[in-house]
Design a protein around this motif. Structure first.
Motif, PDB file in Angstrom:
ATOM      1  N   GLY A  49     -23.259  26.864  45.775  1.00 24.01           N
ATOM      2  CA  GLY A  49     -24.270  25.833  45.584  1.00 24.01           C
ATOM      3  C   GLY A  49     -25.458  26.302  44.769  1.00 24.01           C
ATOM      4  N   PRO A  50     -26.340  25.372  44.412  1.00 23.44           N
ATOM      5  CA  PRO A  50     -27.464  25.670  43.525  1.00 23.44           C
ATOM      6  C   PRO A  50     -28.594  26.449  44.185  1.00 23.44           C
ATOM      7  N   TRP A  51     -28.656  26.490  45.548  1.00 22.15           N
ATOM      8  CA  TRP A  51     -29.830  27.088  46.205  1.00 22.15           C
ATOM      9  C   TRP A  51     -29.884  28.598  46.155  1.00 22.15           C
ATOM     10  N   PRO A  52     -28.906  29.404  46.447  1.00 21.77           N
ATOM     11  CA  PRO A  52     -27.576  29.130  47.018  1.00 21.77           C
ATOM     12  C   PRO A  52     -27.596  29.341  48.538  1.00 21.77           C
ATOM     13  N   PRO A 110     -19.357  24.822  55.137  1.00 19.97           N
ATOM     14  CA  PRO A 110     -18.813  24.597  53.793  1.00 19.97           C
ATOM     15  C   PRO A 110     -19.827  23.867  52.903  1.00 19.97           C
ATOM     16  N   GLY A 111     -20.696  24.629  52.255  1.00 17.87           N
ATOM     17  CA  GLY A 111     -21.839  24.056  51.562  1.00 17.87           C
ATOM     18  C   GLY A 111     -21.537  23.412  50.227  1.00 17.87           C
ATOM     19  N   ALA A 112     -20.638  24.016  49.445  1.00 16.07           N
ATOM     20  CA  ALA A 112     -20.369  23.538  48.083  1.00 16.07           C
ATOM     21  C   ALA A 112     -19.165  24.299  47.542  1.00 16.07           C
ATOM     22  N   GLU A 113     -18.730  23.915  46.349  1.00 17.31           N
ATOM     23  CA  GLU A 113     -17.691  24.635  45.596  1.00 17.31           C
ATOM     24  C   GLU A 113     -16.400  24.854  46.401  1.00 17.31           C
ATOM     25  N   ASP A 153     -27.343  21.143  52.333  1.00 15.73           N
ATOM     26  CA  ASP A 153     -26.860  22.327  51.610  1.00 15.73           C
ATOM     27  C   ASP A 153     -25.780  23.072  52.380  1.00 15.73           C
ATOM     28  N   HIS A 154     -25.648  22.794  53.676  1.00 13.50           N
ATOM     29  CA  HIS A 154     -24.640  23.475  54.496  1.00 13.50           C
ATOM     30  C   HIS A 154     -23.367  22.656  54.672  1.00 13.50           C
TER      31      HIS A 154
END
Length: 212
Positions: free
Chosen positions: A16-19, A38-41, A65-66
């Motif tokens: 993710g972008p934050w990450p 499972p936040g992203a990708e 984000d999570h």
């Protein structure tokens, strides 16, 4: 599978972008695994689970984000979702297969996790303690440099209570694996956390650091 057969294998992936940190725990004997936050990708998350048999998705909490890749990972893995009963972020209506609270346990092959409720950052925040192990998946409960962000004075007071009544009861050798940033040994931060808890912070809330 190779490696240490005496404890769960912990895999970590920044997404993710934050990450943020997504984790997987794998039994080295049965290859059963769980995916945590499972936040992203989703492609990266699926790869994290290579050579394992996923049995569940676990959430430390429901901030966006999570859980950004939660729907997709549920579709791909078709396993139960385990999380706190809430209330969830912004009234999110989350279909949870098993609600978790303090004292609950989760089996992963030959090993077990224990759940502890650690509110403050958000009402549905929980931690996963690896039984007979020194590692804890702490979500956004605590970071190396401070506690998780709060959005009200009441939330900050809850964080102080969680730090005092839960986090500071963990042994010094505990390794905390947070939702963002590096893991750290609790004992190396204990004096700073104790001092932070004992201070009068008035009606503070927001981003906090141990030395404030």
């Amino acid at each position: 599978m190779h490696g240490d057969k005496t404890r769960l294998e912990l895999r970590q992936q920044e997404v993710g972008p934050w990450p943020m940190n997504t984790y997987a725990l794998v039994c080295p004997i049965t290859a059963e695994s769980v995916l945590i936050d499972p936040g992203a990708e989703p492609e990266k998350l699926e790869k994290m689970l290579d050579n394992s048999e996923p049995i569940a998705i676990l959430l430390t909490h429901t901030h966006p984000d999570h859980i950004g890749a939660l729907a997709e990972m549920r579709r791909r893995l078709d396993v139960p979702l385990l999380a706190h009963a809430g209330p969830h972020f912004n009234g999110l209506d989350l279909e949870v297969d098993r609600h978790l609270r303090s004292g609950d346990t989760i089996r992963i092959g030959h090993f077990q996790l224990s759940v502890q409720y650690t509110p403050g950052h958000i009402d549905d925040q929980i931690c996963f303690l690896l039984d007979e192990d020194n590692r804890i998946i702490v979500g956004d409960t605590i970071f190396e440099g401070g506690p998780g962000k709060t959005w009200s004075a009441a939330g900050f007071e809850t964080t102080i209570k969680t730090l005092r009544d839960v986090v500071l009861t963990w042994p010094d050798e505990t390794i905390c694996y947070p939702g963002h940033g590096p893991s750290f040994q609790l004992g190396q931060q204990r004096a700073a956390v104790e001092a932070f808890v004992d201070k009068d912070h008035d009606a503070f809330f927001g981003d906090a650091t141990w030395d404030m």
